[in-house]
Design an enzyme around this catalytic site. Structure first.
Site, PDB file in Angstrom:
ATOM      1  N   ARG A 130       2.837  19.784   7.411  1.00  0.00           N
ATOM      2  CA  ARG A 130       3.675  18.691   7.905  1.00  0.00           C
ATOM      3  C   ARG A 130       4.832  19.150   8.789  1.00  0.00           C
ATOM      4  O   ARG A 130       5.242  18.436   9.695  1.00  0.00           O
ATOM      5  CB  ARG A 130       4.176  17.819   6.748  1.00  0.00           C
ATOM      6  CG  ARG A 130       3.023  17.063   6.069  1.00  0.00           C
ATOM      7  CD  ARG A 130       3.487  16.019   5.073  1.00  0.00           C
ATOM      8  NE  ARG A 130       4.117  14.887   5.723  1.00  0.00           N
ATOM      9  CZ  ARG A 130       5.415  14.649   5.748  1.00  0.00           C
ATOM     10  NH1 ARG A 130       6.269  15.454   5.134  1.00  0.00           N
ATOM     11  NH2 ARG A 130       5.890  13.595   6.368  1.00  0.00           N
ATOM     12  N   GLU A 190       0.813  -1.219   0.000  1.00  0.00           N
ATOM     13  CA  GLU A 190       0.000   0.000   0.000  1.00  0.00           C
ATOM     14  C   GLU A 190       0.843   1.263   0.000  1.00  0.00           C
ATOM     15  O   GLU A 190       0.813   2.038   0.946  1.00  0.00           O
ATOM     16  CB  GLU A 190      -0.900   0.004   1.242  1.00  0.00           C
ATOM     17  CG  GLU A 190      -1.824  -1.174   1.331  1.00  0.00           C
ATOM     18  CD  GLU A 190      -2.606  -1.194   2.623  1.00  0.00           C
ATOM     19  OE1 GLU A 190      -3.777  -1.571   2.568  1.00  0.00           O
ATOM     20  OE2 GLU A 190      -2.062  -0.829   3.685  1.00  0.00           O
ATOM     21  N   PRO A 191       1.597   1.480  -1.057  1.00  0.00           N
ATOM     22  CA  PRO A 191       2.417   2.687  -1.093  1.00  0.00           C
ATOM     23  C   PRO A 191       1.571   3.944  -1.261  1.00  0.00           C
ATOM     24  O   PRO A 191       0.634   3.964  -2.064  1.00  0.00           O
ATOM     25  CB  PRO A 191       3.293   2.470  -2.330  1.00  0.00           C
ATOM     26  CG  PRO A 191       2.492   1.570  -3.211  1.00  0.00           C
ATOM     27  CD  PRO A 191       1.725   0.667  -2.280  1.00  0.00           C
ATOM     28  N   GLY A 192       1.880   4.953  -0.502  1.00  0.00           N
ATOM     29  CA  GLY A 192       1.215   6.244  -0.645  1.00  0.00           C
ATOM     30  C   GLY A 192       2.222   7.278  -1.114  1.00  0.00           C
ATOM     31  O   GLY A 192       2.330   7.587  -2.299  1.00  0.00           O
ATOM     32  N   ARG A 193       3.046   7.740  -0.165  1.00  0.00           N
ATOM     33  CA  ARG A 193       3.969   8.834  -0.519  1.00  0.00           C
ATOM     34  C   ARG A 193       4.957   8.431  -1.607  1.00  0.00           C
ATOM     35  O   ARG A 193       5.383   9.277  -2.391  1.00  0.00           O
ATOM     36  CB  ARG A 193       4.668   9.359   0.738  1.00  0.00           C
ATOM     37  CG  ARG A 193       5.998   8.735   1.095  1.00  0.00           C
ATOM     38  CD  ARG A 193       6.524   9.255   2.405  1.00  0.00           C
ATOM     39  NE  ARG A 193       5.576   8.983   3.475  1.00  0.00           N
ATOM     40  CZ  ARG A 193       5.212   9.841   4.418  1.00  0.00           C
ATOM     41  NH1 ARG A 193       5.745  11.026   4.460  1.00  0.00           N
ATOM     42  NH2 ARG A 193       4.345   9.487   5.337  1.00  0.00           N
ATOM     43  N   TYR A 246       4.912  17.491  12.322  1.00  0.00           N
ATOM     44  CA  TYR A 246       5.969  16.506  12.613  1.00  0.00           C
ATOM     45  C   TYR A 246       7.384  17.047  12.483  1.00  0.00           C
ATOM     46  O   TYR A 246       8.327  16.279  12.492  1.00  0.00           O
ATOM     47  CB  TYR A 246       5.920  15.324  11.627  1.00  0.00           C
ATOM     48  CG  TYR A 246       4.613  14.782  11.171  1.00  0.00           C
ATOM     49  CD1 TYR A 246       3.792  14.078  12.045  1.00  0.00           C
ATOM     50  CD2 TYR A 246       4.223  14.896   9.837  1.00  0.00           C
ATOM     51  CE1 TYR A 246       2.604  13.513  11.593  1.00  0.00           C
ATOM     52  CE2 TYR A 246       3.035  14.333   9.386  1.00  0.00           C
ATOM     53  CZ  TYR A 246       2.226  13.648  10.263  1.00  0.00           C
ATOM     54  OH  TYR A 246       1.066  13.090   9.808  1.00  0.00           O
ATOM     55  N   CYS A 288      -1.882  32.957  11.177  1.00  0.00           N
ATOM     56  CA  CYS A 288      -1.718  33.554  12.501  1.00  0.00           C
ATOM     57  C   CYS A 288      -1.361  32.496  13.534  1.00  0.00           C
ATOM     58  O   CYS A 288      -2.148  32.185  14.426  1.00  0.00           O
ATOM     59  CB  CYS A 288      -2.991  34.285  12.891  1.00  0.00           C
ATOM     60  SG  CYS A 288      -3.270  35.684  11.830  1.00  0.00           S
ATOM     61  N   TYR A 325       0.545  14.056   1.008  1.00  0.00           N
ATOM     62  CA  TYR A 325       0.157  14.617   2.313  1.00  0.00           C
ATOM     63  C   TYR A 325       0.322  16.141   2.403  1.00  0.00           C
ATOM     64  O   TYR A 325       0.577  16.671   3.476  1.00  0.00           O
ATOM     65  CB  TYR A 325       0.938  13.936   3.458  1.00  0.00           C
ATOM     66  CG  TYR A 325       0.789  12.444   3.453  1.00  0.00           C
ATOM     67  CD1 TYR A 325      -0.418  11.846   3.804  1.00  0.00           C
ATOM     68  CD2 TYR A 325       1.837  11.614   3.076  1.00  0.00           C
ATOM     69  CE1 TYR A 325      -0.567  10.471   3.780  1.00  0.00           C
ATOM     70  CE2 TYR A 325       1.697  10.231   3.047  1.00  0.00           C
ATOM     71  CZ  TYR A 325       0.492   9.667   3.401  1.00  0.00           C
ATOM     72  OH  TYR A 325       0.348   8.304   3.378  1.00  0.00           O
TER      73      TYR A 325
HETATM   74  C1  LIG Z   1      -0.762   5.711   5.563  1.00  0.00           C
HETATM   75  C2  LIG Z   1      -0.961   4.312   5.184  1.00  0.00           C
HETATM   76  C3  LIG Z   1      -0.347   3.809   4.044  1.00  0.00           C
HETATM   77  C4  LIG Z   1       0.590   4.617   3.186  1.00  0.00           C
HETATM   78  O1  LIG Z   1       1.704   5.044   3.855  1.00  0.00           O
HETATM   79  P1  LIG Z   1       2.896   5.751   3.028  1.00  0.00           P
HETATM   80  O2  LIG Z   1       3.887   6.088   4.056  1.00  0.00           O
HETATM   81  O3  LIG Z   1       2.317   6.966   2.394  1.00  0.00           O
HETATM   82  O4  LIG Z   1       3.362   4.767   2.020  1.00  0.00           O
HETATM   83  C5  LIG Z   1      -0.607   2.505   3.689  1.00  0.00           C
HETATM   84  N1  LIG Z   1      -1.442   1.724   4.429  1.00  0.00           N
HETATM   85  C6  LIG Z   1      -2.051   2.189   5.534  1.00  0.00           C
HETATM   86  C7  LIG Z   1      -2.948   1.300   6.281  1.00  0.00           C
HETATM   87  C8  LIG Z   1      -1.829   3.480   5.945  1.00  0.00           C
HETATM   88  O5  LIG Z   1      -2.420   3.918   7.059  1.00  0.00           O
END
Ligand SMILES: *Cc1c(COP(=O)(O)O)cnc(C)c1O
Length: 432
Positions: free
Chosen positions: A331, A291-294, A335, A362, A391
């Protein structure tokens, strides 16, 4: 030279993205503006696909974690590339469905899905609902029963792995709001319950150990722990789980200090670990989801701002204020995330000035980066922040009633807007 291959410097000394001059883009679309390179996104999708083919016989699929960036056009691109999609809310699901995303390739996550969201997901026939807790199990079973169907589910497991990252984005250990804990026996108890429910079919177990991870070892370890768990499930219940979801979290380059590994080296090691566990236990080799996001969209995006006030506080610091801030990129405020900043119209000049880049909200904490090195800043310069594709837009807000910036996508040197800039009318649209 920069964190992403789509970025270069042209003969004018201006930063370019996907072959387009960022100074021109800022003129055309105004600032702040998110700019993304479509080829970089597609290449990232293809790299995942290729490494599945190369190291795992194609027996798996990457699901883009759409919380990183979700809008219609991104869903269309991900669909075209053949990846699946993770959603965590009715809104993300709605967007995906409106984009024509195939429902069977959507996994619905979240630690507190509402009944309405669960009903919406079941009606859309999403591929999986990822159960996070027992309360949700009751709800899914009940709604599926009312609809006269059975729901294909996955279960989110906390494998108890510390992925050495910032605690806010670390989710695999016991003290996390997400999922069922392995060490305490909670996960096994939950599995037994899940398989006893009439309108639920347990297809998959899932873990996600954190984000912005560079080490491969925690991923390998998680894969092994999850295979042990699959074996345990079979021993204790007779049920063989056929799909294993290993989550996302692959690190990207925000600054020069970040050193991402290739997906190939990840897939090679993880598939080895999974296959050898399958052999040891004589389990079928599971279908794997990632499940790649970033890592799909992060490095493809930059944000362009215009520099306004410059405030030199002698012997302390120099604030360079830009026309956006925590509203388009929260971000750093959340963080203290590292980012590379540079002056886009002076991209060939040495970064010899230490500054703190501040937003226009502000809040004293409204900073984009502290003590970062850029070329000598002047009012009117275009400041670029790199690797903002993930993000940023998805976490943006209208704090201080600041309209959200547009997203401009570059393909083969041609820019097009994929998300319009919010107008002041948009800001009062729901006000009564
Ligand atoms: C946030 C998340 C991702 C993606 O994370 P990245 O750091 O963006 O790759 C994948 N799976 C789950 C369940 C998440 O909460």
């Amino acid at each position: 030279m920069f964190v992403s291959d789509c970025l270069k410097v042209n003969e004018k000394g201006h930063l370019t993205i996907g072959g387009c001059d960022t100074v021109e883009l800022a003129k055309t679309y105004g600032t702040p503006v998110y700019v993304m390179d479509e080829t970089t996104i597609r290449n990232a999708c293809r790299a995942y696909k290729k490494s599945f083919d190369m190291y795992y016989g194609g027996n798996g699929m990457a699901l883009f974690a759409s919380k990183a960036l979700n809008c219609l056009e991104i869903c269309r691109i991900i669909k075209e590339e053949g990846l699946g999609l993770d959603v965590v809310s009715g809104g993300e699901l709605y967007t995906a469905l409106k984009a024509g995303f195939p429902a069977e390739k959507i996994h619905f996550h979240g630690n507190n899905k509402t009944s309405d969201e669960i009903r919406m997901a079941l009606e859309a026939k999403v591929g999986r609902i990822v159960l996070d807790n027992l309360y949700e199990l009751e709800t899914v079973n009940q709604i599926a029963g009312e609809m006269g169907i059975s729901a294909d589910v996955s279960m989110r497991i906390k494998p108890g792995i510390d992925a050495h990252t910032h605690s806010f984005i670390r989710t695999g250990q016991i003290d996390s709001k997400f999922g069922f804990a392995l060490e305490t026996g909670e996960a096994m108890e939950a599995v037994k319950k899940v398989i006893s429910y009439p309108h639920i079919i347990l297809k998959e177990v899932h873990c996600h150990i954190g984000s912005q991870i560079f080490d491969i070892d925690p991923f390998v370890h998680a894969a092994e722990v999850m295979m042990d768990f699959i074996q345990d499930i079979r021993k204790q219940t007779g049920v063989t789980i056929e799909c294993l979801n290993l989550g996302g979290g692959f690190g990207i380059q925000y600054t020069k200090e970040d050193t991402p590994k290739s997906y190939d080296s990840y897939m090679e090691k993880v598939s080895q670990a999974v296959k050898s566990k399958a052999k040891e236990y004589q389990l079928p080799i599971p279908y794997i989801y990632l499940e790649p996001g970033r890592s799909i969209v992060g490095e493809a995006g930059i944000t362009l701002y215009r520099v306004g006030g410059i405030k030199e506080i002698p012997n302390i610091r120099t604030y360079v204020s830009v026309d956006g801030g925590m509203t388009d990129n929260p971000r750093y405020a959340l963080y203290k995330s590292g980012y590379t900043c540079l002056i886009a119209n002076k991209a060939a000049q040495p970064a010899a000035y230490k500054v703190t880049v501040a937003g226009k909200c502000c809040e004293s904490g409204d900073l984009i980066q502290e003590d970062t090195m850029i070329a000598q800043p002047e009012v009117g310069d275009i400041l670029a922040v790199l690797s903002t594709g993930a993000y940023n837009y998805s976490m943006s807000s209208n704090y201080n009633r600041i309209p959200k910036p547009p997203i401009v996508m570059i393909k083969e040197g041609q820019p097009r807007e994929i998300v319009r800039r919010q107008s002041y009318e948009d800001l009062i649209r729901n006000d009564i």
